[in-house]
Design an enzyme around this catalytic site. Structure first.
Site, PDB file in Angstrom:
ATOM      1  N   THR A 190     -19.075  40.853  24.777  1.00 43.32           N
ATOM      2  CA  THR A 190     -18.535  40.344  23.385  1.00 43.32           C
ATOM      3  C   THR A 190     -17.298  41.655  22.869  1.00 43.32           C
ATOM      4  O   THR A 190     -16.780  41.494  21.894  1.00 43.32           O
ATOM      5  CB  THR A 190     -19.543  40.322  22.350  1.00 43.32           C
ATOM      6  N   GLU A 191     -17.541  42.570  23.754  1.00 45.52           N
ATOM      7  CA  GLU A 191     -16.500  43.968  23.486  1.00 45.52           C
ATOM      8  C   GLU A 191     -16.308  44.679  24.634  1.00 45.52           C
ATOM      9  O   GLU A 191     -17.394  45.021  25.309  1.00 45.52           O
ATOM     10  CB  GLU A 191     -16.842  44.735  22.456  1.00 45.52           C
ATOM     11  N   THR A 192     -15.134  44.758  25.123  1.00 43.59           N
ATOM     12  CA  THR A 192     -15.035  45.956  26.192  1.00 43.59           C
ATOM     13  C   THR A 192     -13.441  46.313  26.391  1.00 43.59           C
ATOM     14  O   THR A 192     -12.644  45.202  26.040  1.00 43.59           O
ATOM     15  CB  THR A 192     -15.575  45.375  27.701  1.00 43.59           C
ATOM     16  N   HIS A 226     -17.542  50.427  14.502  1.00 44.84           N
ATOM     17  CA  HIS A 226     -17.420  50.228  16.070  1.00 44.84           C
ATOM     18  C   HIS A 226     -18.046  51.700  16.502  1.00 44.84           C
ATOM     19  O   HIS A 226     -17.276  52.758  16.540  1.00 44.84           O
ATOM     20  CB  HIS A 226     -15.929  50.087  16.446  1.00 44.84           C
ATOM     21  N   TYR A 256     -15.440  40.011  12.799  1.00 47.29           N
ATOM     22  CA  TYR A 256     -16.692  40.266  12.628  1.00 47.29           C
ATOM     23  C   TYR A 256     -17.391  40.023  11.351  1.00 47.29           C
ATOM     24  O   TYR A 256     -18.416  40.458  11.176  1.00 47.29           O
ATOM     25  CB  TYR A 256     -16.427  41.906  12.648  1.00 47.29           C
TER      26      TYR A 256
END
Length: 426
Positions: free
Chosen positions: A349-351, A27, A196
């Site tokens: 898709t990520e926050t 990440h 993932y």
């Protein structure tokens, strides 16, 4: 001070920060150091008849036309006329920056002036309205905690998604019972659970838990060199029950991090889609990367079944927690303007927002700050919650803190939550 008429705006920016790579689930985000901001950016615009000054999110790119960071700037649009070269425009400050070594460009002398070589990415984007003014100091510990009532049932189309990692703080894999316990703690709050990779038997253990608690799975293939065996692992893990699979992703931020080219990512996308179709899966297959990479290479979105990108407002030093939702939706609007189909679905898709770590400008970590930021994001997606995946369900204690990610890498768990597997290990 100097007077210029420009349709360009460039800075030399800092390299990407290294993230934890142990489980091929890194990440990574950029380290944004303070720079002296220019007073305003001036852009010629044939659609204007009079000079217009507006605040915009500006996307900065480097000398290789790679997008590097965002900032909220004052942009002056001036009309194109026969006398354009003679138009007097507001003065801008000469920008100095102390660069650091980069993978893509050598370090320069710290007193050099950075010259702008090409057009800013903001040119041609629709005007974005600024966020509402901050009514109180976002760093204050007295900020109210938004009241959010948890849902009573799990429905993937009416709930926000969340990311999940199957690793203990020790780096070992969670057992099936530990994964089940994690799902029991989070399942009712979220619809889609994003994974993932395929290691640690995570597809099979997550499938059993998701089936039990009523969630859908957003699965991922991280290693582009193992696509066919990864598809086989996924098929076996879900017991060919493709109804539980919402999406399958190919990679995560690989183009952004320089670990794959655009061509390699698109080739992997095509191979993965073909392999999954042969296995019986007919759902969406997407490349996931940062919004920076996607804006620079919209073909990654165009060729995916929908546009899937990670958008973290915390890594913009000019965005506080109250503006998190505005930041995310503004970036999505910019992304849609660059797609061949502007009506294509875009999923974030990520926050999220860390609850512990170091400050990044006005982006300050903290429990109340995280609560406010997540509330802001949820409010922005109240009508389409399935289009956003929050980062992350539990703190990732298997990761290593790094200055480049503001020592916050481990502490993005929703509400500061730890997995029971980490709590039991102290």
């Amino acid at each position: 001070m100097r007077s210029t008429t420009v349709s360009v705006s460039f800075l030399y920016f800092l390299p990407l920060a290294a993230g934890q790579q142990r489980h091929n689930h890194a990440h990574r985000h950029r380290s944004n150091k303070p720079v002296i901001k220019r007073d305003r950016i001036t852009i010629t615009d044939s659609t204007r008849t009079t000079p217009t000054e507006v605040p915009e999110i500006v996307i900065y790119v480097d000398q290789y036309n790679n997008l590097m960071r965002t900032a909220t700037e004052t942009v002056v649009y001036v009309p194109i006329t026969a006398e354009t070269p003679e138009v007097a425009v507001p003065e801008t400050s000469t920008v100095y920056i102390s660069p650091v070594p980069s993978r893509s460009a050598p370090a320069e002398d710290s007193t050099s002036v950075v010259s702008p070589p090409t057009t800013p990415i903001s040119q041609g984007f629709p005007t974005i309205q600024p966020p509402p003014p901050i009514q109180s100091d976002p760093t204050s510990t007295s900020l109210p905690t938004p009241s959010v009532s948890p849902p009573t049932t799990s429905n993937s189309s009416s709930l926000y998604g969340v990311t999940y990692s199957p690793y203990k703080g020790t780096g070992l894999c969670k057992t099936a019972d530990e994964v089940d316990a994690d799902f029991a703690a989070m399942a009712r709050d979220y619809g889609v659970i994003r994974l993932y990779g395929v290691d640690c038997d995570q597809v099979a253990t997550a499938y059993s838990a998701a089936k039990k608690y009523g969630n859908k799975l957003f699965l991922g293939i991280f290693d582009l060199n193992t696509i066919d065996p990864s598809v086989a692992t996924i098929a076996a893990g879900v017991q060919n029950d493709w109804s539980i699979v919402d999406t399958v992703s190919v990679g995560n931020e690989l183009v952004n991090d320089g670990r794959a080219t655009v061509g390699q990512s698109l080739g992997a996308l095509s191979q993965t889609r073909s392999s999954l179709r042969a296995a019986g899966y007919q759902g969406p297959v997407v490349v996931v990367d940062t919004f920076v990479a996607m804006l620079a290479h919209p073909e990654l979105c165009d060729q995916s079944d929908y546009c899937a990108m990670n958008v973290h407002p915390f890594f913009d030093p000019n965005t506080g927690p109250r503006q998190a939702g505005w930041f995310v939706t503004s970036i999505v609007k910019k992304m849609k303007s660059r797609l061949s189909d502007p009506y294509k679905r875009v999923v974030v898709t990520e926050t999220g927002w860390p609850w512990q770590g170091e400050s990044n400008g006005v982006a300050v970590p903290g429990m109340s700050q995280q609560s406010i930021a997540i509330s802001s994001i949820k409010s922005a997606y109240a009508d389409n919650p399935s289009d956003v995946v929050l980062f992350t369900a539990f703190n990732d204690m298997w990761k290593k803190p790094a200055a480049g990610t503001f020592m916050a890498e481990q502490f993005w768990g929703m509400g500061g939550r730890y997995s029971s597997s980490d709590e039991s290990n102290g």
